[in-house]
Design an enzyme around this catalytic site. Structure first.
Site, PDB file in Angstrom:
ATOM      1  N   SER A 185       0.839  -1.202   0.000  1.00  0.00           N
ATOM      2  CA  SER A 185       0.000   0.000   0.000  1.00  0.00           C
ATOM      3  C   SER A 185       0.868   1.243   0.000  1.00  0.00           C
ATOM      4  O   SER A 185       1.974   1.242   0.539  1.00  0.00           O
ATOM      5  CB  SER A 185      -0.876   0.036   1.249  1.00  0.00           C
ATOM      6  OG  SER A 185      -1.526   1.286   1.345  1.00  0.00           O
ATOM      7  N   TYR A 198      -1.749  -1.080  10.627  1.00  0.00           N
ATOM      8  CA  TYR A 198      -1.872  -1.499   9.228  1.00  0.00           C
ATOM      9  C   TYR A 198      -0.665  -1.058   8.401  1.00  0.00           C
ATOM     10  O   TYR A 198      -0.082  -1.849   7.638  1.00  0.00           O
ATOM     11  CB  TYR A 198      -3.162  -0.906   8.659  1.00  0.00           C
ATOM     12  CG  TYR A 198      -3.378  -1.110   7.183  1.00  0.00           C
ATOM     13  CD1 TYR A 198      -3.908  -2.300   6.696  1.00  0.00           C
ATOM     14  CD2 TYR A 198      -3.085  -0.098   6.266  1.00  0.00           C
ATOM     15  CE1 TYR A 198      -4.125  -2.477   5.334  1.00  0.00           C
ATOM     16  CE2 TYR A 198      -3.300  -0.265   4.909  1.00  0.00           C
ATOM     17  CZ  TYR A 198      -3.823  -1.454   4.445  1.00  0.00           C
ATOM     18  OH  TYR A 198      -4.037  -1.626   3.104  1.00  0.00           O
TER      19      TYR A 198
HETATM   20  P1  NAD Z   1     -11.364  -6.080   0.116  1.00  0.00           P
HETATM   21  O1  NAD Z   1     -12.063  -5.988   1.415  1.00  0.00           O
HETATM   22  O2  NAD Z   1     -12.193  -6.230  -1.094  1.00  0.00           O
HETATM   23  O3  NAD Z   1     -10.333  -7.283   0.125  1.00  0.00           O
HETATM   24  C1  NAD Z   1      -9.670  -7.737   1.269  1.00  0.00           C
HETATM   25  C2  NAD Z   1      -9.987  -9.206   1.396  1.00  0.00           C
HETATM   26  O4  NAD Z   1      -9.166  -9.741   2.421  1.00  0.00           O
HETATM   27  C3  NAD Z   1     -11.412  -9.512   1.828  1.00  0.00           C
HETATM   28  O5  NAD Z   1     -12.279  -9.629   0.730  1.00  0.00           O
HETATM   29  C4  NAD Z   1     -11.252 -10.822   2.550  1.00  0.00           C
HETATM   30  O6  NAD Z   1     -11.622 -11.900   1.723  1.00  0.00           O
HETATM   31  C5  NAD Z   1      -9.774 -10.913   2.844  1.00  0.00           C
HETATM   32  N1  NAD Z   1      -9.584 -11.125   4.280  1.00  0.00           N
HETATM   33  C6  NAD Z   1      -9.606 -10.216   5.254  1.00  0.00           C
HETATM   34  N2  NAD Z   1      -9.440 -10.830   6.445  1.00  0.00           N
HETATM   35  C7  NAD Z   1      -9.319 -12.162   6.177  1.00  0.00           C
HETATM   36  C8  NAD Z   1      -9.127 -13.313   6.969  1.00  0.00           C
HETATM   37  N3  NAD Z   1      -9.025 -13.243   8.316  1.00  0.00           N
HETATM   38  N4  NAD Z   1      -9.065 -14.507   6.354  1.00  0.00           N
HETATM   39  C9  NAD Z   1      -9.189 -14.609   5.012  1.00  0.00           C
HETATM   40  N5  NAD Z   1      -9.339 -13.542   4.205  1.00  0.00           N
HETATM   41  C10 NAD Z   1      -9.408 -12.348   4.796  1.00  0.00           C
HETATM   42  O7  NAD Z   1     -10.451  -4.795   0.013  1.00  0.00           O
HETATM   43  P2  NAD Z   1      -9.258  -4.394  -0.998  1.00  0.00           P
HETATM   44  O8  NAD Z   1      -9.060  -2.961  -0.759  1.00  0.00           O
HETATM   45  O9  NAD Z   1      -9.480  -4.901  -2.337  1.00  0.00           O
HETATM   46  O10 NAD Z   1      -8.019  -5.140  -0.339  1.00  0.00           O
HETATM   47  C11 NAD Z   1      -7.115  -5.934  -1.080  1.00  0.00           C
HETATM   48  C12 NAD Z   1      -5.697  -5.582  -0.682  1.00  0.00           C
HETATM   49  O11 NAD Z   1      -5.433  -4.252  -1.112  1.00  0.00           O
HETATM   50  C13 NAD Z   1      -5.432  -5.606   0.827  1.00  0.00           C
HETATM   51  O12 NAD Z   1      -4.173  -6.197   1.043  1.00  0.00           O
HETATM   52  C14 NAD Z   1      -5.385  -4.139   1.168  1.00  0.00           C
HETATM   53  O13 NAD Z   1      -4.575  -3.907   2.304  1.00  0.00           O
HETATM   54  C15 NAD Z   1      -4.766  -3.576  -0.076  1.00  0.00           C
HETATM   55  N6  NAD Z   1      -4.918  -2.125  -0.273  1.00  0.00           N
HETATM   56  C16 NAD Z   1      -6.152  -1.577  -0.417  1.00  0.00           C
HETATM   57  C17 NAD Z   1      -6.252  -0.209  -0.597  1.00  0.00           C
HETATM   58  C18 NAD Z   1      -7.580   0.469  -0.762  1.00  0.00           C
HETATM   59  O14 NAD Z   1      -7.626   1.696  -0.766  1.00  0.00           O
HETATM   60  N7  NAD Z   1      -8.677  -0.242  -0.909  1.00  0.00           N
HETATM   61  C19 NAD Z   1      -5.105   0.582  -0.634  1.00  0.00           C
HETATM   62  C20 NAD Z   1      -3.860  -0.020  -0.488  1.00  0.00           C
HETATM   63  C21 NAD Z   1      -3.784  -1.388  -0.303  1.00  0.00           C
END
Ligand code: NAD
Ligand code: MG
Length: 293
Positions: A185, A198
């Site tokens: 991130s 985080y």
């Molecule tokens: P999202 O909620 O769609 O995806 C995260 C997924 O993590 C969830 O769908 C879930 O299936 C999984 N998860 C969470 N806890 C879990 C557990 N205990 N066991 C199994 N699975 C679990 O959100 P996203 O934003 O698409 O996140 C995907 C990645 O992107 C993450 O690593 C997040 O940190 C990263 N990210 C997101 C952003 C943003 O702005 N959305 C920015 C930077 C990084």
């Protein structure tokens, strides 16, 4: 393709204050996010590949799963049981494209699940050559004093320890040409004050990626990362941001808007495909212009 202004490709959303239960569902977000169901076009860049994507039910992982399938890959997605509805949507989209999609629910905090997940993925796909470590947990808190031990440990378990364990379990199955892609991130470089736990896990992912990349490169296995900026996914309205911060989400980026999950997919496709053969230990920033080191 027609020339497209990235400022205007998607509107600058002002999500209403909302607080989705658990990890949140794509199906329940206001406004809806774009996972690329209608827009992503593949060109055979991953024909015959076999991919495991954690958190592939929603957000960035779902957009990546759909893109991988449109590029010709078969895909296993992992997610929490409570996210079945989102997982089934992704499965339907992929199957409509004529590719295989296997759904494996389970909790990434569970050490045994990490091992079982890889074993099942290998069995279902008859091998494995792309691992996308994308599942993640983010809970905003005003003060470090509000971060419980439970939150602290769950955030580290899901975000970094699971990545480590999944790589270990997958390694015996990965042949030269296989790729590992870790989702980090932009906050790993610019830690917001409300996301100290985080952000620390994301910095760990960066260093893990760069070290592991050097270790596995001689085996022909490439390890890289993608660093998203503010992307409209269930992570944000389910506690990732405090509800009062949601209406402005993403608007301070140089593009002036939040990113949509499908805008991340080409970075994962590039890193998974053999076109990126000399890209090792790199991080692709998809941040709407937020600077990264
Ligand atoms: P999202 O909620 O769609 O995806 C995260 C997924 O993590 C969830 O769908 C879930 O299936 C999984 N998860 C969470 N806890 C879990 C557990 N205990 N066991 C199994 N699975 C679990 O959100 P996203 O934003 O698409 O996140 C995907 C990645 O992107 C993450 O690593 C997040 O940190 C990263 N990210 C997101 C952003 C943003 O702005 N959305 C920015 C930077 C990084
Ligand atoms: Mg989800």
């Amino acid at each position: 393709m027609t020339l497209q202004d990235p400022v205007k490709r998607y509107p600058a959303i002002t999500p209403p204050e909302q607080s989705l239960p658990g990890t949140g569902l794509d199906a329940e977000m206001t406004p809806k996010a774009d996972l690329g169901e209608e827009s992503y076009r593949g060109t055979g860049r991953l024909t015959g590949r076999k991919a495991l994507i954690t958190g592939g039910d929603s957000g960035i992982g779902a957009a990546t799963a759909i893109a991988f399938a449109r590029e010709g890959a078969d895909v296993v997605i992992s997610y929490l049981p409570e996210e079945e509805k989102d997982a089934q949507h992704v499965k339907e989209v992929i199957e409509a494209d004529g590719r295989k999609a296997v759904t494996i629910p389970g909790d990434l905090r569970d050490k045994q699940f990490a091992k079982d997940l890889v074993a099942k993925a290998v069995e279902e796909l008859d091998g494995l050559d792309i691992l996308v470590n994308n599942g993640g947990k983010q809970v905003a808190q005003e003060s470090i004093e509000d971060i419980t031990d439970e939150q602290l440990e769950a955030t580290f378990d899901v975000n970094i320890l699971a990545q480590f364990r999944l790589v270990k379990a997958a390694l015996p199955h990965l042949k030269p040409g296989a790729t590992i892609i870790n989702t980090t991130s932009v906050v790993s470089y610019m830690p917001p004050e409300k996301l100290v736990d985080y952000a620390a896990t994301k910095a760990a992912i960066n260093t893990f990626t760069k070290g592991l990349a050097q270790q596995l490169a001689p085996k022909g296995i490439r390890v890289n990362a993608v660093a998203p900026g503010p992307i409209w996914t269930p992570l944000q309205p389910s506690g990732g941001q405090q509800p009062e911060d949601l209406p402005e989400f993403g608007q301070s980026t140089p593009l002036g808007r939040a990113g949509q999950p499908t805008e991340l997919a080409p970075a994962y496709v590039f890193l998974a495909s053999p076109e990126s053969s000399y890209v090792v230990g790199a991080t692709i920033a998809v941040t709407g212009g937020m600077p990264t080191p």
